[in-house]
Design a protein around this motif. Structure first.
Motif, PDB file in Angstrom:
ATOM      1  N   LEU A  63     -47.483   0.212  -3.877  1.00  0.00           N
ATOM      2  CA  LEU A  63     -48.522  -0.597  -4.501  1.00  0.00           C
ATOM      3  C   LEU A  63     -48.740  -1.889  -3.737  1.00  0.00           C
ATOM      4  CD1 LEU A  63     -47.936  -0.159  -8.322  1.00  0.00           C
ATOM      5  CD2 LEU A  63     -49.896   0.581  -6.992  1.00  0.00           C
ATOM      6  N   SER A  64     -47.655  -2.495  -3.268  1.00  0.00           N
ATOM      7  CA  SER A  64     -47.850  -3.759  -2.560  1.00  0.00           C
ATOM      8  C   SER A  64     -48.472  -3.496  -1.189  1.00  0.00           C
ATOM      9  CB  SER A  64     -46.543  -4.545  -2.465  1.00  0.00           C
ATOM     10  OG  SER A  64     -45.732  -4.011  -1.463  1.00  0.00           O
ATOM     11  N   ASP A  66     -50.495  -1.047  -0.630  1.00  0.00           N
ATOM     12  CA  ASP A  66     -51.843  -0.713  -1.019  1.00  0.00           C
ATOM     13  C   ASP A  66     -52.679  -1.981  -1.190  1.00  0.00           C
ATOM     14  OD1 ASP A  66     -53.908   0.855  -1.817  1.00  0.00           O
ATOM     15  OD2 ASP A  66     -53.269   0.991  -3.892  1.00  0.00           O
ATOM     16  N   ARG A  67     -52.164  -2.908  -1.954  1.00  0.00           N
ATOM     17  CA  ARG A  67     -52.877  -4.164  -2.199  1.00  0.00           C
ATOM     18  C   ARG A  67     -53.103  -4.907  -0.894  1.00  0.00           C
ATOM     19  NH1 ARG A  67     -50.433  -4.767  -7.322  1.00  0.00           N
ATOM     20  NH2 ARG A  67     -48.559  -5.597  -6.423  1.00  0.00           N
ATOM     21  N   ASN A  68     -52.037  -4.943  -0.102  1.00  0.00           N
ATOM     22  CA  ASN A  68     -52.091  -5.637   1.167  1.00  0.00           C
ATOM     23  C   ASN A  68     -53.162  -5.026   2.083  1.00  0.00           C
ATOM     24  OD1 ASN A  68     -51.188  -7.631   2.823  1.00  0.00           O
ATOM     25  ND2 ASN A  68     -49.600  -6.377   3.751  1.00  0.00           N
ATOM     26  N   ARG A  70     -55.680  -3.110   1.249  1.00  0.00           N
ATOM     27  CA  ARG A  70     -57.004  -3.301   0.661  1.00  0.00           C
ATOM     28  C   ARG A  70     -57.534  -4.710   0.906  1.00  0.00           C
ATOM     29  NH1 ARG A  70     -58.653   0.853  -2.606  1.00  0.00           N
ATOM     30  NH2 ARG A  70     -56.849   2.056  -3.204  1.00  0.00           N
ATOM     31  N   ASP A  71     -56.628  -5.663   0.735  1.00  0.00           N
ATOM     32  CA  ASP A  71     -56.976  -7.060   0.926  1.00  0.00           C
ATOM     33  C   ASP A  71     -57.414  -7.301   2.377  1.00  0.00           C
ATOM     34  OD1 ASP A  71     -57.067  -9.773   0.038  1.00  0.00           O
ATOM     35  OD2 ASP A  71     -55.280 -10.119   1.258  1.00  0.00           O
TER      36      ASP A  71
END
Ligand SMILES: [Zn+2]
Length: 122
Positions: A63-64, A66-68, A70-71
């Motif tokens: 998830l992290s 993923d967020r990273n 995406r960001d």
């Protein structure tokens, strides 16, 4: 900024965009496989505990990531937009040119170093 320089940033950013999109697809596929493989086994408490602990850890890491990703992808896309409309390399906050060395280190930078430091509360 000279056109050749912009073109080389554009190339790097386009490659980064492709890489990130691929990475995000792989994360999504990985998450899918993970949820499909979750079965209610007859494990002892200890086995179960160990399994779920690992799964939680991996899920959080995904998830992290993923967020990273995406960001960063969002920022890469914005940088490519700025190249298209001719505002690439200009700080979106104060309107000054961003240091070339900073752009080379971080091609999707949208703030000059002064504004970035302020934003981060240095
Ligand atoms: Zn600035």
């Amino acid at each position: 900024m000279d056109k050749k320089k912009v073109a080389s940033f554009k190339k790097n950013l386009s490659e980064e965009k492709v890489r990130l999109e691929k990475e995000l697809r792989e994360i999504e596929v990985g998450n899918l496989n993970q949820s499909q493989s979750v079965t209610s086994g007859e494990n002892s408490y200890e086995d179960h505990f160990a399994d779920s602990g690992t799964a939680t850890f991996e899920r959080e890491r995904d998830l992290s990531l993923d967020r990273n990703a995406r960001d960063i992808l969002a920022r890469v896309r914005q940088a490519l937009d700025r190249i298209e409309n001719g505002t690439y390399g200009i700080c979106t906050h104060c309107g000054k040119e961003i240091d070339l060395a900073r752009l080379e280190a971080l091609p999707y930078a949208d703030l000059c170093i002064v504004c970035k430091k302020k934003e981060e509360g240095w």
